[in-house]
Design an enzyme around this catalytic site. Structure first.
Site, mmCIF file in Angstrom:
data_model
loop_
_atom_site.group_PDB
_atom_site.id
_atom_site.type_symbol
_atom_site.label_atom_id
_atom_site.label_comp_id
_atom_site.label_asym_id
_atom_site.label_seq_id
_atom_site.Cartn_x
_atom_site.Cartn_y
_atom_site.Cartn_z
ATOM 1 C CD GLU A 233 -97.586 29.670 66.051
ATOM 2 O OE1 GLU A 233 -98.647 30.196 66.421
ATOM 3 O OE2 GLU A 233 -96.599 29.539 66.793
ATOM 4 C CB CYS A 267 -104.019 34.144 62.497
ATOM 5 S SG CYS A 267 -102.456 34.955 62.759
HETATM 6 P P1 NDP Z 1 -104.349 26.476 54.950
HETATM 7 O O1 NDP Z 1 -104.448 25.611 56.151
HETATM 8 O O2 NDP Z 1 -105.295 26.264 53.850
HETATM 9 O O3 NDP Z 1 -102.884 26.347 54.304
HETATM 10 C C1 NDP Z 1 -101.706 26.607 55.033
HETATM 11 C C2 NDP Z 1 -100.532 26.009 54.284
HETATM 12 O O4 NDP Z 1 -100.619 24.580 54.328
HETATM 13 C C3 NDP Z 1 -100.503 26.377 52.799
HETATM 14 O O5 NDP Z 1 -99.176 26.539 52.396
HETATM 15 C C4 NDP Z 1 -101.138 25.169 52.171
HETATM 16 O O6 NDP Z 1 -100.821 25.032 50.817
HETATM 17 C C5 NDP Z 1 -100.527 24.060 53.006
HETATM 18 N N1 NDP Z 1 -101.225 22.787 52.949
HETATM 19 C C6 NDP Z 1 -102.497 22.516 52.539
HETATM 20 N N2 NDP Z 1 -102.766 21.199 52.667
HETATM 21 C C7 NDP Z 1 -101.657 20.620 53.183
HETATM 22 C C8 NDP Z 1 -101.316 19.280 53.558
HETATM 23 N N3 NDP Z 1 -102.172 18.285 53.441
HETATM 24 N N4 NDP Z 1 -100.081 19.047 54.044
HETATM 25 C C9 NDP Z 1 -99.191 20.056 54.203
HETATM 26 N N5 NDP Z 1 -99.448 21.336 53.859
HETATM 27 C C10 NDP Z 1 -100.669 21.620 53.358
HETATM 28 O O7 NDP Z 1 -104.388 27.962 55.497
HETATM 29 P P2 NDP Z 1 -104.444 29.304 54.648
HETATM 30 O O8 NDP Z 1 -103.264 29.409 53.760
HETATM 31 O O9 NDP Z 1 -105.813 29.396 54.058
HETATM 32 O O10 NDP Z 1 -104.268 30.401 55.782
HETATM 33 C C11 NDP Z 1 -105.310 30.862 56.557
HETATM 34 C C12 NDP Z 1 -105.310 30.211 57.918
HETATM 35 O O11 NDP Z 1 -104.063 30.425 58.530
HETATM 36 C C13 NDP Z 1 -106.322 30.808 58.857
HETATM 37 O O12 NDP Z 1 -106.983 29.790 59.563
HETATM 38 C C14 NDP Z 1 -105.491 31.641 59.799
HETATM 39 O O13 NDP Z 1 -106.069 31.862 61.048
HETATM 40 C C15 NDP Z 1 -104.255 30.847 59.870
HETATM 41 N N6 NDP Z 1 -103.137 31.660 60.305
HETATM 42 C C16 NDP Z 1 -102.608 31.436 61.535
HETATM 43 C C17 NDP Z 1 -101.578 32.216 61.987
HETATM 44 C C18 NDP Z 1 -100.931 31.934 63.306
HETATM 45 O O14 NDP Z 1 -99.822 32.381 63.489
HETATM 46 N N7 NDP Z 1 -101.540 31.222 64.226
HETATM 47 C C19 NDP Z 1 -101.052 33.327 61.202
HETATM 48 C C20 NDP Z 1 -101.645 33.461 59.920
HETATM 49 C C21 NDP Z 1 -102.667 32.639 59.507
HETATM 50 P P3 NDP Z 1 -101.761 25.731 49.704
HETATM 51 O O15 NDP Z 1 -102.197 27.055 50.207
HETATM 52 O O16 NDP Z 1 -100.847 25.862 48.574
HETATM 53 O O17 NDP Z 1 -102.911 24.808 49.516
#
Ligand code: NDP
Length: 502
Positions: A233, A267
């Site tokens: 997502e 999002c």
């Molecule tokens: P990120 O992609 O930065 O992070 C998402 C999650 O992935 C966090 O828990 C993060 O940890 C973790 N993560 C980071 N690097 C890795 C890796 N290499 N392997 C596995 N997990 C990892 O997104 P954001 O948290 O900044 O959220 C914003 C984004 O989410 C926006 O692009 C938004 O559009 C999207 N979004 C999409 C939705 C949907 O349903 N389609 C709903 C809500 C948001 P950590 O944060 O601790 O680094």
């Protein structure tokens, strides 16, 4: 020594929680505990699982204020907005628990004439342990879209919240273990990207990832090593279309909420608006009038809080600067409003299509408005990015028709983001917005595998799958197949009407 993670209040910088970080070894131990719980949970009945999930729902509802406090502290969003996302998450939890038996339970299917001696059935069985990796923007609602459905489908869950909202994740897991202390049905692993990556490699049976498209690709690559399936997502660049017959005031109201609520960190937030030229000026006037009354802050009247992720402010400024340098006009806000963590609304007009404000996810309180000749142009421009998460259409006569032509997983007609509050509707994107679905029946099935069983009820009239097969049986089979399917060949020779979907 165990590494520690501090979670802070983005409005003040105050530390609101300190958590021990999980490395690959502790993630593996958590997954092993989850594996044990998964066996027990899968062995139960739908009714038993509903009973536990209903109890949990009651706890969450009764302590909603407390959970909303944690969300408010870690994201900076207004308390009422935190409450709204919790309330919606509870709707999904209720739906998932009560619909799991009908969606996933065993049902018979017709075996067909050739296999009439068989009785056939299909059911959807739990995968085992599901890893959920969540973002910070809706730290309850978004991960619960996976957690609630995965649990209701009979899986145990290991949740890696964003490091910015670790406290929310820990609170959620603790609240379920209050109801069921003896089983590790939902556990949280703490840390940043490395912990998430460790979860991908920990032998879970599926990863449900919500976050940016860039991280989604990394998650997929890590999961590919072990052929672990994924739901992605990812981000969006959602358009809102305003037709000439639309209720312009309602459309402007929806665009204001869709673009600026939660500081644009949604999002499915509205980032681009395409308006029919006949109502464009009226729409812009109404949008700007409403947006002027919206402001970010920590005061009681503030409609939204700070940017939760500090670096997001730079992204907003970069997109606004880029648009203005290419000839766009800011009729409200502009680059100066992105000076600190409290970013005020920006409305941009005449933004060239190649600007990053049009092509890339901004994830901030900005919106572009583009005048179009007709709705064909609006649809073409709306579909012009690689993203395809949500969208919205305001039109009295053509709502559903235009909705269907928009390449996005969900569309709200004469509303905005309304689809997230309807638990029966699947949620997910196409293209750079990801694949797979949470919510609804598709969301339940996402956390299962289909189990098909064909049971012989009686001896077949024609023995076909045996080396004892006779020439007579072969001849009868050929006659039968010709009778069943031969006519279809004749029909197919007729030219097909492309509009005929029957
Ligand atoms: P990120 O992609 O930065 O992070 C998402 C999650 O992935 C966090 O828990 C993060 O940890 C973790 N993560 C980071 N690097 C890795 C890796 N290499 N392997 C596995 N997990 C990892 O997104 P954001 O948290 O900044 O959220 C914003 C984004 O989410 C926006 O692009 C938004 O559009 C999207 N979004 C999409 C939705 C949907 O349903 N389609 C709903 C809500 C948001 P950590 O944060 O601790 O680094």
């Amino acid at each position: 020594m165990t590494e520690k993670l501090e979670s802070t209040n983005p409005a003040t910088g105050d530390v609101v929680g300190v958590h021990a970080v999980d490395d690959a070894t502790s993630v593996a131990a958590v997954v092993a505990r989850a594996r044990h719980a998964a066996g027990w949970w899968a062995g139960g009945t739908f009714a038993g699982r509903k009973h536990v999930l209903d109890q949990w729902r009651g706890v969450l509802a009764r302590r909603m204020g407390q959970l909303a406090d944690v969300v408010h502290q870690e994201t900076g969003k207004p308390h009422a907005d935190a409450q709204l996302e919790i309330g919606l998450a509870l709707e999904h939890l209720a739906w998932a628990a009560s619909h799991a038996p009908t969606v996933l339970g065993r049902r018979r299917v017709r075996p067909g004439l050739l296999m009439a001696n068989q009785s056939a059935s299909v059911e959807y069985l739990p995968l085992g342990v599901v890893g959920v990796i969540g973002p910070w923007n809706y730290p309850v609602f978004t991960p619960m879209g996976s957690i609630a459905y995965a649990l209701a489908a009979g899986n145990a869950v290991v949740f890696k919240p964003s490091e910015l909202t670790t406290g929310v994740g820990v609170w959620l897991a603790d609240s379920l273990s209050e109801v069921l202390p003896e089983q590790a049905l939902l556990q949280t692993v703490v840390g940043g990207g490395e912990t998430g990556a460790a979860l991908c490699r920990a032998g879970v049976d599926k990863i449900a990832f919500t976050g940016s498209t860039a991280t989604g690709k990394k998650v997929m690559a890590a999961c590919a090593e072990t052929l672990t399936p994924v739901v992605i997502e990812a981000g969006g660049k959602d358009p809102l279309l305003v037709d000439e017959d639309a209720d312009v005031v309602a459309a402007a109201d929806a665009a204001t909420w869709g673009a600026f609520s939660n500081a644009g960190q949604t999002c499915t937030g509205v980032e681009r608006v395409y308006v029919h030229e006949r109502v464009h000026d009226r729409f812009v006037e109404e949008l700007v009038r409403r947006a002027r009354d919206v402001h970010a802050g920590t005061d009681a009247d503030a409609q939204y809080g700070p940017m939760t992720l500090p670096t997001q402010t730079d992204v907003v400024r970069r997109h606004v600067d880029d648009a203005l340098s290419r000839g766009a006009r800011a009729v409200l806000g502009g680059p100066d409003v992105a000076a600190d963590r409290f970013v005020q609304p920006t409305v941009l007009l005449d933004v060239p299509p190649e600007s990053t404000a049009i092509t890339e996810e901004t994830f901030g309180p900005t919106v572009t408005v583009t005048k179009v000749r007709d709705m064909d142009e609006a649809v073409r421009l709306a579909n012009g990015t690689g993203y395809g998460l949500g969208s919205a259409v305001f039109s009295k006569a053509r709502g559903p028709e235009l909705a269907r032509r928009l390449r996005s997983g969900m569309t709200a007609v004469n509303g905005v983001i309304t689809f997230v509050g309807i638990p029966a509707l699947p949620f997910g994107g196409v293209g750079a917005s990801g694949f797979g679905r949470v919510h609804g029946a598709d969301g339940l099935r996402e956390f299962t595998f289909a189990k098909a069983v064909a049971r012989q009820r009686m001896k077949p009239v024609l023995t076909l799958t045996s080396f004892d097969r006779t020439a007579g049986a072969d001849a009868s089979f050929a006659t039968l197949v010709t009778a069943l399917h031969g006519r279809a060949t004749q029909l197919a020779r007729r030219p097909l009407d492309p509009g005929d979907r029957s």
